[in-house]
Scaffold this motif. Sequence first.
Motif, short mmCIF file in Angstrom:
data_model
loop_
_atom_site.label_atom_id
_atom_site.label_comp_id
_atom_site.label_asym_id
_atom_site.label_seq_id
_atom_site.Cartn_x
_atom_site.Cartn_y
_atom_site.Cartn_z
N PHE A 105 -1.93 9.45 7.70
CA PHE A 105 -2.62 8.91 6.53
C PHE A 105 -2.61 7.39 6.61
CE2 PHE A 105 1.80 9.52 5.36
CZ PHE A 105 2.15 8.39 4.64
N TYR A 106 -3.51 6.78 5.89
CA TYR A 106 -3.62 5.32 5.90
C TYR A 106 -3.74 4.82 4.47
CZ TYR A 106 -8.65 6.14 5.22
OH TYR A 106 -9.86 6.55 4.73
N GLY A 107 -3.44 3.53 4.29
CA GLY A 107 -3.46 3.01 2.93
C GLY A 107 -3.55 1.49 2.90
N PHE A 108 -3.52 0.97 1.69
CA PHE A 108 -3.78 -0.44 1.43
C PHE A 108 -2.77 -0.96 0.41
CE2 PHE A 108 -7.56 1.78 2.62
CZ PHE A 108 -8.24 0.92 3.46
N PRO A 109 -2.59 -2.26 0.34
CA PRO A 109 -1.77 -2.81 -0.74
C PRO A 109 -2.50 -2.67 -2.07
CG PRO A 109 -2.82 -4.58 0.49
CD PRO A 109 -3.12 -3.32 1.24
N PRO A 110 -1.77 -2.76 -3.18
CA PRO A 110 -2.44 -2.72 -4.48
C PRO A 110 -3.38 -3.92 -4.63
CG PRO A 110 -0.05 -2.50 -4.71
CD PRO A 110 -0.31 -2.92 -3.31
N LEU A 111 -4.59 -3.67 -5.10
CA LEU A 111 -5.51 -4.77 -5.36
C LEU A 111 -5.07 -5.51 -6.62
CD1 LEU A 111 -9.00 -3.17 -4.62
CD2 LEU A 111 -7.51 -4.48 -3.10
N PRO A 112 -5.39 -6.79 -6.74
CA PRO A 112 -5.02 -7.55 -7.94
C PRO A 112 -5.50 -6.84 -9.20
CG PRO A 112 -5.86 -9.03 -6.25
CD PRO A 112 -6.08 -7.64 -5.74
N GLY A 113 -4.59 -6.69 -10.14
CA GLY A 113 -4.92 -6.04 -11.40
C GLY A 113 -4.85 -4.53 -11.37
N ASP A 126 1.08 -8.21 -1.58
CA ASP A 126 0.97 -8.85 -0.27
C ASP A 126 1.48 -7.94 0.85
OD1 ASP A 126 3.66 -8.92 -0.87
OD2 ASP A 126 3.94 -11.05 -0.43
N SER A 127 1.60 -6.65 0.58
CA SER A 127 1.91 -5.68 1.63
C SER A 127 0.74 -5.57 2.60
CB SER A 127 2.20 -4.30 1.02
OG SER A 127 3.32 -4.33 0.17
N PRO A 128 0.99 -5.09 3.81
CA PRO A 128 -0.12 -4.93 4.76
C PRO A 128 -0.89 -3.64 4.52
CG PRO A 128 1.92 -4.23 5.78
CD PRO A 128 2.29 -4.75 4.41
N SER A 129 -2.11 -3.58 5.02
CA SER A 129 -2.75 -2.29 5.21
C SER A 129 -1.93 -1.51 6.24
CB SER A 129 -4.18 -2.47 5.71
OG SER A 129 -4.95 -3.21 4.80
N PHE A 130 -2.02 -0.18 6.20
CA PHE A 130 -1.16 0.58 7.11
C PHE A 130 -1.82 1.87 7.56
CE2 PHE A 130 -0.07 2.13 2.89
CZ PHE A 130 0.04 3.50 3.05
N ILE A 131 -1.39 2.33 8.73
CA ILE A 131 -1.72 3.65 9.27
C ILE A 131 -0.40 4.27 9.69
CG2 ILE A 131 -2.94 4.94 11.06
CD1 ILE A 131 -4.88 2.56 11.29
N LEU A 132 -0.09 5.46 9.17
CA LEU A 132 1.18 6.11 9.48
C LEU A 132 0.92 7.49 10.05
CD1 LEU A 132 4.40 6.00 7.33
CD2 LEU A 132 3.69 8.12 8.45
N ALA A 133 1.27 7.67 11.32
CA ALA A 133 1.12 8.96 12.00
C ALA A 133 2.49 9.61 12.12
CB ALA A 133 0.51 8.76 13.38
N HIS A 134 2.54 10.93 11.93
CA HIS A 134 3.84 11.62 11.92
C HIS A 134 3.78 12.97 12.61
CE1 HIS A 134 2.24 14.12 8.64
NE2 HIS A 134 1.73 13.01 8.17
N GLY A 135 2.76 13.22 13.39
CA GLY A 135 2.66 14.49 14.10
C GLY A 135 1.63 14.41 15.20
N SER A 136 1.43 15.52 15.88
CA SER A 136 0.58 15.52 17.07
C SER A 136 -0.89 15.73 16.78
CB SER A 136 1.06 16.59 18.05
OG SER A 136 1.04 17.87 17.43
N GLY A 137 -1.25 16.13 15.55
CA GLY A 137 -2.64 16.41 15.21
C GLY A 137 -3.32 15.21 14.57
N ASN A 184 -2.44 -1.27 -10.48
CA ASN A 184 -1.10 -0.81 -10.17
C ASN A 184 -1.19 0.53 -9.43
OD1 ASN A 184 1.79 -1.05 -10.32
ND2 ASN A 184 1.76 0.58 -11.86
N ALA A 185 -1.96 0.51 -8.34
CA ALA A 185 -2.19 1.74 -7.57
C ALA A 185 -2.43 1.40 -6.12
CB ALA A 185 -3.38 2.51 -8.15
N VAL A 186 -2.10 2.34 -5.26
CA VAL A 186 -2.28 2.20 -3.81
C VAL A 186 -3.28 3.25 -3.35
CG1 VAL A 186 -1.16 2.55 -1.57
CG2 VAL A 186 -0.05 1.16 -3.32
N LYS A 187 -4.33 2.82 -2.70
CA LYS A 187 -5.32 3.74 -2.14
C LYS A 187 -4.77 4.34 -0.84
CE LYS A 187 -9.78 3.74 0.22
NZ LYS A 187 -10.87 2.86 0.70
N VAL A 188 -4.80 5.67 -0.76
CA VAL A 188 -4.29 6.39 0.40
C VAL A 188 -5.28 7.50 0.75
CG1 VAL A 188 -2.40 7.75 1.35
CG2 VAL A 188 -1.90 5.92 -0.26
N ALA A 189 -5.45 7.76 2.03
CA ALA A 189 -6.32 8.86 2.47
C ALA A 189 -5.82 9.39 3.80
CB ALA A 189 -7.75 8.40 2.60
N THR A 190 -6.14 10.64 4.06
CA THR A 190 -5.93 11.23 5.37
C THR A 190 -7.29 11.55 5.96
OG1 THR A 190 -4.75 12.93 6.62
CG2 THR A 190 -5.72 13.59 4.51
#
Length: 374
Positions: free
Chosen positions: A248-256, A232-243, A258-264
Amino acid sequence: MGSATLYHLAKRGVKVAGIDRHSPPHDLGSSHGATRITRQAVGEGAAYVPLALRSQQLWRELEAERGVSLFEQCGVLIMTATATATSHHGRPDFTRATLELARQYGIPHEAWEGAAIRQRFPQFRVADDALGYFEPGGGYLYPEACIQAQLDGALERGARIYTDTVIERLEADGQGVRLHSAQSSWRAKRVIVAAGMWSAELLGAPFDRLLRVCRQSLHWFEVADPALFPSDSPSFILAHGSGDSDLFYGFPPLPGENAVKVATEQYTDNTTPIDIDRNLHPGESHQLFSDQVGRWVGALSARTVRSAVCAYTVTPDFGFIVDEHPALPGVTVVSACSGHGFKHSAALGEALAQRMTTGHSDIDLDSFSLARFG
């Protein structure tokens, strides 16, 4: 964009056909990967907010019609991890821009500093001077399910769909537009081209100089501590620099899962639909984790459960193009959406259907015209 427009035209009783070089939903374009973030206050600019809000309404209507789950409203958290000014999709200070638009449009949200972010969602290792925007109305979409639901709805209303069919050439002939494939040809009164990364080669000038294709990679990292990263975590976008790539952004684990999708996102290396490397290399996941994810997110392991490749078709200002083709009467162009289009696709499909049938749309699309490029 193609399936949404097909669906909304069919709902209006238009005789319409959809043509695709593959068999959608598929993983060879820009609309796959299991999840896509949706948010209401869109930091890319005010012109996108009405599209985002209307799209969420349309996804709910489509869910009720088809009896499927399309939109998970888990909330979305947008963060600037330090006091550094950030950029995203060409927009400076993206988090603050999102906050300002939320206030302007009365979108429910909360603004947090770093300590509040860590207290609410301890998986994020942001600094005390971080800025966070939490929007409870956001979340994520299931893109493949959205596309399939729209195609099914269009078929039931009489639309025709031709798959594994490559349109090689468009020709305005005075009676409409003729579409040519290697196997056949069609004539239509109007044509809407939602060809994604194949748009430049099909449409010619000026699109061949305005559009470039950028390969993107998606990674599913194993959750090492499920208590810190619950479903039940939120989707997220995390910025940490000027470019634009300092994010990178990501999603909560889908039911079933045990992994989090992340991409830049990367906009340095261009490719083509023919040359795009669809293979993921071990170093790509390792670099994303060591350079970004592992620094700012706890509870995840460096182990990659799976990965995928997609492509963004990017304009010079990272905005959309929705306009008439300047050299082909009867041809409307959509879907050069610079990597942030899926959340808006339902409303864009409706707006295009309105324009085709009534001459205007409820949502103003003038901000996406070719005129801004000169």
